[in-house]
Scaffold this active site. Structure first.
Site, mmCIF file in Angstrom:
data_model
loop_
_atom_site.group_PDB
_atom_site.id
_atom_site.type_symbol
_atom_site.label_atom_id
_atom_site.label_comp_id
_atom_site.label_asym_id
_atom_site.label_seq_id
_atom_site.Cartn_x
_atom_site.Cartn_y
_atom_site.Cartn_z
ATOM 1 C CG HIS A 168 46.183 40.923 45.094
ATOM 2 N ND1 HIS A 168 46.387 40.487 43.806
ATOM 3 C CD2 HIS A 168 46.940 42.050 45.235
ATOM 4 C CE1 HIS A 168 47.230 41.301 43.197
ATOM 5 N NE2 HIS A 168 47.580 42.251 44.040
ATOM 6 C CB CYS B 80 46.868 44.337 41.483
ATOM 7 S SG CYS B 80 47.961 45.276 42.553
#
Length: 482
Positions: free
Chosen positions: A428, A331
């Site tokens: 994630h 991310c």
């Protein structure tokens, strides 16, 4: 309509979240439909919900303990710090503003309506709602506009059990002091207390326990010893990831960024016997013998790039790569690995552009729209399935995207460098997918366990409920709910 009970703490990090999770599992075992609720949370560790929003990761764990899908109503107000004085405000799963602390103090009273609305929806579909407070009710300077502790408890008429943490010392003074400083009508909402994280012989605390009961007139519901398996459950604080060392195993280092986010991505690696997961704290150098360095998520990518450079980690990363080491950016960490990170509209801070680390040939532009979605992906290098979620702002493109990290719905996701040693992804929770984790580690010559990560978490939740049942008067606690 459900009954409800609130667990508040004498301070932060006293173990409220795990106690709520354990009580949720205990209530589920009793055949109750139990739902967790936290009016306000402050955390950069978030989960994507079944209704397409985000809540604190602790409430997602509590939902798992309760055997239900996480929902935005379980945490209607989530604050995600972006700087030392400002935070993103998430209301019922959606970002509504970014505000400084004083600005939020003015906004907060207007959020009680959303809090009570979410609470009412949960009560309508449950037998029991377990509410977790935030911080401490002793923060009387914040009481006037409080929506997280006694402000909520009084408004919703929910009885309270107060948790004291004896491990850090001062538990007697904390509990007795809270009775002294809070408003008498607030104190009347507290029906009892629990002493948490006790080490050693609990009978040595008998006199202290009786003193608290005498000075407060609150009922004691027991002394809870230290729960040894807490490290097997997703941590609320990234510091929990760096506790256990497995010296002699393959070293994997991750950077403790100043605005680290969704660090529970690393929990499955922490439990791997062959992985020595090392937290690199500010002022420390990246270990020269690390095989893999992970740049985790960040709530402020450009801010953490500056922080990273201030530690000298940019130099360490380049040296690590030159030595043949591997790098994984997740991310915000993925965004940092590129050539530039641009924020023309000042979404995460002052508008501008920051040079990236240059380890991937991609560039990121921050965008107003936030991606919040659960995804099923396939890892490009190993063809293994990944069950994950995305929670980010920004769009990343560039030549290295031609070598995707994964494929999602037939579309490329992430990027891999030409030498195959630098990986970036927006996915994630990827390491919770057992076959992917095993294959990814195998490419680094690390043998992974065959034990499913999800089963281990479920086992730890069962053990937590057993632990609580053995040491606390759980039936007495549940009897308080109204």
């Amino acid at each position: 309509m459900a009954r409800a009970l609130m667990i508040q703490g004498a301070g932060s990090d006293v173990g409220k979240s795990l106690i709520v999770a354990g009580l949720a599992r205990a209530a589920r075992r009793r055949g109750l439909r139990v739902l967790p609720f936290k009016p306000q949370n402050m955390s950069n560790n978030a989960a994507v919900t079944v209704d397409g929003g985000e809540i604190g990761r602790a409430q997602a764990l509590q939902a798992l303990a309760a055997g239900v899908e996480p929902h935005t109503d379980m945490n209607p107000v989530l604050l995600k710090p972006e700087s030392d004085v400002g935070a993103q405000i998430i209301v019922q799963g959606k970002r509504v503003a970014t505000a400084r602390a004083r600005e939020y103090a003015a906004i907060k009273p207007t959020l009680m309506g959303a809090v009570l609305e979410s609470f009412a929806r949960l009560k309508a579909r449950a037998d029991l709602v377990l509410v977790e407070g935030a911080g401490s009710p002793a923060e009387v300077n914040l009481r006037k506009a409080d929506i997280a502790n006694m402000g909520f408890a009084r408004k919703a008429d929910v009885p309270v059990v107060l948790v004291g943490d004896i491990d850090r010392g001062g538990a007697i003074a904390q509990l007795v002091g809270i009775k002294t400083v809070i408003d008498p009508e607030d104190a009347a909402m507290i029906q009892g207390f629990v002493i948490n994280k006790f080490r050693g012989d609990p009978t040595l605390f008998d006199d202290g326990y009786r003193l608290i009961e005498a000075r407060t007139a609150w009922r004691g519901f027991g002394v809870l010893p230290w729960f040894a398996r807490a490290g097997e459950l997703p941590a609320e604080d990234a510091l929990g990831l760096g506790e256990a060392r497995k010296v002699g195993q393959c070293k994997t280092a991750f950077l403790a960024l100043s605005r680290i986010a969704n660090f529970d991505d690393l929990d499955p690696l922490k439990l791997e016997p062959g992985v020595d997961l090392v937290m690199v704290r500010p002022g420390e150098a990246i270990p020269g013998d690390a095989k893999l360095v992970i740049l985790p998520g960040s709530k402020s990518t450009r801010g953490d790039l500056a922080f990273l450079r201030a530690q000298g980690w940019d130099i360490d990363l380049l040296a690590h790569h030159r030595r043949g080491g591997h790098v994984l950016g997740l991310c915000g960490g993925y965004q940092m690995l590129g050539q530039t990170v641009a924020d023309p509209d000042g979404i995460e801070g002052p508008a501008g552009e920051t040079p990236g680390l240059g380890l991937l040939d991609v560039a990121t532009t921050m965008t107003e729209q936030k991606t919040l979605t659960r995804v099923n992906a396939v890892h490009a290098a190993t063809d293994q399935a990944i069950s994950a979620y995305e929670i980010h702002i920004g769009r990343t493109d560039g030549p290295d995207r031609a070598r995707p990290f994964a494929v999602v719905d037939g579309e490329p996701e992430g990027a891999v460098s030409a030498d195959g040693r630098v990986h970036g992804s927006y996915l994630h929770g990827l390491f919770a997918s057992d076959d992917f984790r095993k294959s990814f580690l195998a490419k680094l010559d690390i043998a992974a366990t065959d034990q499913p990560y999800g089963a281990r978490v479920e086992s730890a939740l069962d053990a937590l409920a057993d632990h609580i049942e053995a040491h606390l008067d759980v039936d007495g606690i549940f009897a308080l709910a109204r």
